[in-house]
Design a protein around this motif. Structure first.
Motif, mmCIF file in Angstrom:
data_model
loop_
_atom_site.group_PDB
_atom_site.id
_atom_site.type_symbol
_atom_site.label_atom_id
_atom_site.label_comp_id
_atom_site.label_asym_id
_atom_site.label_seq_id
_atom_site.Cartn_x
_atom_site.Cartn_y
_atom_site.Cartn_z
ATOM 1 N N GLY A 133 -9.915 -3.250 8.570
ATOM 2 C CA GLY A 133 -11.257 -2.936 9.048
ATOM 3 C C GLY A 133 -12.081 -2.311 7.940
ATOM 4 O O GLY A 133 -11.601 -1.448 7.203
ATOM 5 N N LEU A 134 -13.342 -2.756 7.801
ATOM 6 C CA LEU A 134 -14.241 -2.176 6.813
ATOM 7 C C LEU A 134 -15.145 -1.144 7.484
ATOM 8 O O LEU A 134 -15.293 -1.138 8.714
ATOM 9 C CB LEU A 134 -15.105 -3.260 6.156
ATOM 10 N N ALA A 135 -15.757 -0.317 6.641
ATOM 11 C CA ALA A 135 -16.605 0.753 7.169
ATOM 12 C C ALA A 135 -17.751 0.196 8.018
ATOM 13 O O ALA A 135 -18.168 0.832 8.993
ATOM 14 C CB ALA A 135 -17.143 1.577 6.000
ATOM 15 N N ASP A 136 -18.251 -1.021 7.692
ATOM 16 C CA ASP A 136 -19.383 -1.580 8.455
ATOM 17 C C ASP A 136 -18.941 -2.313 9.730
ATOM 18 O O ASP A 136 -19.737 -2.981 10.385
ATOM 19 C CB ASP A 136 -20.209 -2.525 7.568
ATOM 20 N N GLY A 137 -17.670 -2.203 10.071
ATOM 21 C CA GLY A 137 -17.176 -2.803 11.313
ATOM 22 C C GLY A 137 -16.566 -4.191 11.135
ATOM 23 O O GLY A 137 -15.927 -4.707 12.063
ATOM 24 N N THR A 138 -16.729 -4.803 9.955
ATOM 25 C CA THR A 138 -16.145 -6.130 9.707
ATOM 26 C C THR A 138 -14.620 -6.039 9.767
ATOM 27 O O THR A 138 -14.030 -5.059 9.307
ATOM 28 C CB THR A 138 -16.536 -6.635 8.279
ATOM 29 N N ARG A 139 -13.982 -7.092 10.307
ATOM 30 C CA ARG A 139 -12.514 -7.159 10.266
ATOM 31 C C ARG A 139 -12.112 -8.391 9.464
ATOM 32 O O ARG A 139 -12.682 -9.479 9.618
ATOM 33 C CB ARG A 139 -11.919 -7.258 11.681
ATOM 34 N N LEU A 140 -11.144 -8.211 8.595
ATOM 35 C CA LEU A 140 -10.638 -9.307 7.769
ATOM 36 C C LEU A 140 -9.147 -9.449 8.032
ATOM 37 O O LEU A 140 -8.459 -8.444 8.287
ATOM 38 C CB LEU A 140 -10.882 -9.008 6.280
ATOM 39 N N ARG A 141 -8.647 -10.710 7.924
ATOM 40 C CA ARG A 141 -7.231 -10.952 8.222
ATOM 41 C C ARG A 141 -6.568 -11.704 7.081
ATOM 42 O O ARG A 141 -7.220 -12.512 6.411
ATOM 43 C CB ARG A 141 -7.088 -11.744 9.515
ATOM 44 N N ALA A 142 -5.284 -11.440 6.886
ATOM 45 C CA ALA A 142 -4.551 -12.130 5.821
ATOM 46 C C ALA A 142 -3.100 -12.299 6.234
ATOM 47 O O ALA A 142 -2.601 -11.598 7.117
ATOM 48 C CB ALA A 142 -4.632 -11.328 4.527
ATOM 49 N N ARG A 143 -2.451 -13.269 5.582
ATOM 50 C CA ARG A 143 -1.016 -13.460 5.876
ATOM 51 C C ARG A 143 -0.231 -12.217 5.485
ATOM 52 O O ARG A 143 0.673 -11.790 6.195
ATOM 53 C CB ARG A 143 -0.482 -14.642 5.074
ATOM 54 N N VAL A 144 -0.577 -11.662 4.317
ATOM 55 C CA VAL A 144 0.080 -10.426 3.876
ATOM 56 C C VAL A 144 -0.998 -9.453 3.421
ATOM 57 O O VAL A 144 -1.839 -9.796 2.590
ATOM 58 C CB VAL A 144 1.065 -10.696 2.714
ATOM 59 N N VAL A 145 -0.953 -8.256 3.977
ATOM 60 C CA VAL A 145 -1.858 -7.190 3.540
ATOM 61 C C VAL A 145 -1.033 -6.201 2.710
ATOM 62 O O VAL A 145 0.060 -5.801 3.115
ATOM 63 C CB VAL A 145 -2.474 -6.457 4.759
ATOM 64 N N VAL A 146 -1.545 -5.855 1.527
ATOM 65 C CA VAL A 146 -0.898 -4.797 0.739
ATOM 66 C C VAL A 146 -1.855 -3.612 0.713
ATOM 67 O O VAL A 146 -2.957 -3.695 0.171
ATOM 68 C CB VAL A 146 -0.580 -5.252 -0.706
ATOM 69 N N ASP A 147 -1.429 -2.541 1.327
ATOM 70 C CA ASP A 147 -2.250 -1.334 1.417
ATOM 71 C C ASP A 147 -1.810 -0.388 0.303
ATOM 72 O O ASP A 147 -0.751 0.226 0.373
ATOM 73 C CB ASP A 147 -2.024 -0.697 2.804
ATOM 74 N N ALA A 148 -2.610 -0.296 -0.754
ATOM 75 C CA ALA A 148 -2.257 0.583 -1.887
ATOM 76 C C ALA A 148 -3.460 1.461 -2.185
ATOM 77 O O ALA A 148 -4.142 1.291 -3.194
ATOM 78 C CB ALA A 148 -1.850 -0.254 -3.095
ATOM 79 N N ARG A 149 -3.696 2.417 -1.273
ATOM 80 C CA ARG A 149 -4.867 3.274 -1.418
ATOM 81 C C ARG A 149 -4.572 4.532 -2.222
ATOM 82 O O ARG A 149 -5.349 5.479 -2.214
ATOM 83 C CB ARG A 149 -5.435 3.619 -0.035
ATOM 84 N N GLY A 150 -3.423 4.559 -2.909
ATOM 85 C CA GLY A 150 -3.183 5.598 -3.900
ATOM 86 C C GLY A 150 -2.638 6.899 -3.368
ATOM 87 O O GLY A 150 -2.324 7.033 -2.189
ATOM 88 N N PRO A 151 -2.540 7.883 -4.276
ATOM 89 C CA PRO A 151 -1.884 9.150 -3.936
ATOM 90 C C PRO A 151 -2.510 9.860 -2.737
ATOM 91 O O PRO A 151 -1.816 10.526 -1.982
ATOM 92 C CB PRO A 151 -2.068 9.990 -5.208
ATOM 93 N N GLU A 152 -3.825 9.718 -2.556
ATOM 94 C CA GLU A 152 -4.469 10.430 -1.423
ATOM 95 C C GLU A 152 -3.921 9.946 -0.090
ATOM 96 O O GLU A 152 -3.921 10.674 0.892
ATOM 97 C CB GLU A 152 -5.981 10.240 -1.426
ATOM 98 N N ALA A 153 -3.459 8.676 -0.068
ATOM 99 C CA ALA A 153 -2.938 8.126 1.181
ATOM 100 C C ALA A 153 -1.431 8.383 1.324
ATOM 101 O O ALA A 153 -0.823 7.974 2.317
ATOM 102 C CB ALA A 153 -3.216 6.622 1.225
ATOM 103 N N ALA A 154 -0.847 9.062 0.330
ATOM 104 C CA ALA A 154 0.614 9.288 0.369
ATOM 105 C C ALA A 154 0.957 10.442 1.303
ATOM 106 O O ALA A 154 0.112 11.289 1.590
ATOM 107 C CB ALA A 154 1.123 9.583 -1.031
#
Ligand SMILES: Cc1cc2nc3c(=O)[nH]c(=O)nc-3n(C[C@H](O)[C@H](O)[C@H](O)COP(=O)(O)OP(=O)(O)OC[C@H]3O[C@@H](n4cnc5c(N)ncnc54)[C@H](O)[C@@H]3O)c2cc1C
Length: 402
Positions: A133-154
């Protein structure tokens, strides 16, 4: 969770966060799977932030060089270490790249392929299975999502004596008044005033008149007085034979070295990659080796087999390494303080070059593990110290001019 139908996908791979992890994945996919569609979303205006990433001989295995060779911006044949009572040279490629270099490579890959889309200035608000989900409400889909939002998300490390510690540093990229004699990095020079855990200087000579000097601590606390350390680096540089004419850039790092592994690798999308998923070396705080291994995997197997047997082999190995390296942090930050920690580091670097390379690359075998535990132990025979060479004096600018 039900898989969306294929035509509901916006991309084969959707990469959330344009840092080191997803930069490497994008480059690997671009080189090896030119027909795969890749979408990278980064909240900032550049890829990679403000870093110099260094890595050792085996952090990029030979098999990865077909796609990863371009990331090598600087390369040296090995590096030097200096302790109070010993010094040594470690033979084997030592390499670095800057954020700017990674940014260029990623943007060039996107410009060269209609299948790759890099969206800067795009913040992701949530990730769920195959959907983002994006901040503007858009949703995107993929076969594989890699979530690598860095140390803050750890996951936070917690507190207390047995939670681990930090590799923290301030680094100054400097122009020098006189060219340096250094032709290879100094990975550690601990012949400085010791404080706040184990302290050492780290130097990367990019050019005769341009170096990175870092003041680094293996400390139990994350606090860092950046201004004071900036002043100290300039004041202490002459001890390393370096006279600072101008500071070109400052980088600051507080890298968690947890006593418990944070490695997470579920068998389904999304893959939590990079620092947030524990794809880093707990024993160094560095992540290039682990990030490259995830990139290597995703680019080597068909998208439908992402979570197949190769994934299980990879994640099982990573889990073992991550637990072992985190256990070393438990010992170091829990039980080795002051001069004991310094001695521990000096002893660690008595192991052979290949053991050091495998340690950094998270490829320790059982014998390596035993050796590392053995040299680190307080009962180590003093005779092992004989394997360390005598210190080689760092030539100062003044002495080299004589
Ligand atoms: C100063 C410093 C020096 C380092 N040196 C080394 C080194 O020499 N060697 C090494 O191996 N490691 C090094 N490390 C550690 C390693 O570089 C980092 O841990 C590494 O960058 C982790 O990669 P990553 O992709 O997980 O996270 P990052 O590189 O931090 O990337 C995360 C990205 O996600 C983006 N993001 C976050 N939230 C959102 C959102 N909601 N939507 C969209 N995008 C988002 C961020 O803007 C960022 O660009 C260093 C770290 C620091 C801080």
């Amino acid at each position: 969770m039900a898989q969306p139908t294929p035509n509901a996908f916006d991309a084969d791979y959707l990469l959330v966060g344009g840092g080191l992890q997803n930069g490497l994945i994008l480059l690997a996919l671009a080189a090896r799977k030119p027909n795969a569609s890749v979408l990278l979303l980064e909240q900032g205006e550049v890829i990679g932030g403000n870093h110099i990433w260094s890595f050792q001989a085996q952090d990029l295995p030979e098999t990865a060089l077909d796609w990863a060779r371009p990331i090598i911006e600087y390369e040296w044949p090995g590096y030097q270490l200096y302790f109070d009572d010993s010094a040594r040279w470690v033979q084997g490629a030592y390499r670095s790249l800057s954020s700017e270099h990674l940014h260029r490579l990623v943007m060039d890959a996107a410009a060269g392929s209609e299948r790759i889309d890099v969206r800067l200035g795009t913040a992701v608000s949530g990730v769920d299975g195959h959907s983002v989900g994006l901040a503007d409400g858009t949703r995107l889909r993929a076969r594989v999502v890699v979530d690598a939002r860095g140390p803050e998300a750890a996951r936070p490390m917690g507190g207390g004596r047995f939670s681990g510690g930090y590799q923290k540093f301030v680094g100054l990229e400097c122009r020098l008044t006189t060219p340096t004699h250094l032709t290879a990095p100094i990975l550690m020079d601990s012949r400085c005033t010791q404080r706040d855990g184990f302290r050492f200087h780290y130097v990367l000579p990019f050019a005769p008149d341009r170096v990175l000097i870092e003041d680094t601590y293996f400390s139990n606390a994350p606090d860092l007085d950046v201004d004071a350390l900036r002043r100290d680096i300039v004041a202490e540089a002459p001890r390393l034979g370096l006279q600072v004419a101008e500071v070109l850039r400052t980088e600051v790092g507080v890298l968690p070295m947890p006593a418990w592994s944070h490695f997470r690798a579920p068998d389904a999308s999304p893959v939590t990659g990079g620092y947030a998923g524990g794809w880093f070396n707990p024993g160094t705080g560095y992540s290039l080796a682990a990030a490259a291994r995830l990139a290597e995997h995703l680019s080597a197997v068909p998208v439908a087999d992402t979570f197949g047997p190769e994934w299980h082999r990879l994640t099982r190995g990573m889990r073992i390494q991550s637990h072992f390296l985190a256990f070393l942090n438990l010992l170091m930050f829990g039980f080795f303080h002051g001069a004991k920690r310094r001695r521990l580091m000096e002893r660690f670097y008595m192991v052979s070059d290949p053991v050091i390379h495998r340690f950094f690359a998270m490829r320790n075998n059982p014998i390596d593990m035993w050796r590392i535990m053995y040299v680190g132990a307080p009962w180590t025979p003093k005779g092992w110290a004989k394997r360390a060479e005598r210190p080689v004096e760092v030539q100062t600018a003044a002495s080299s001019a004589e």
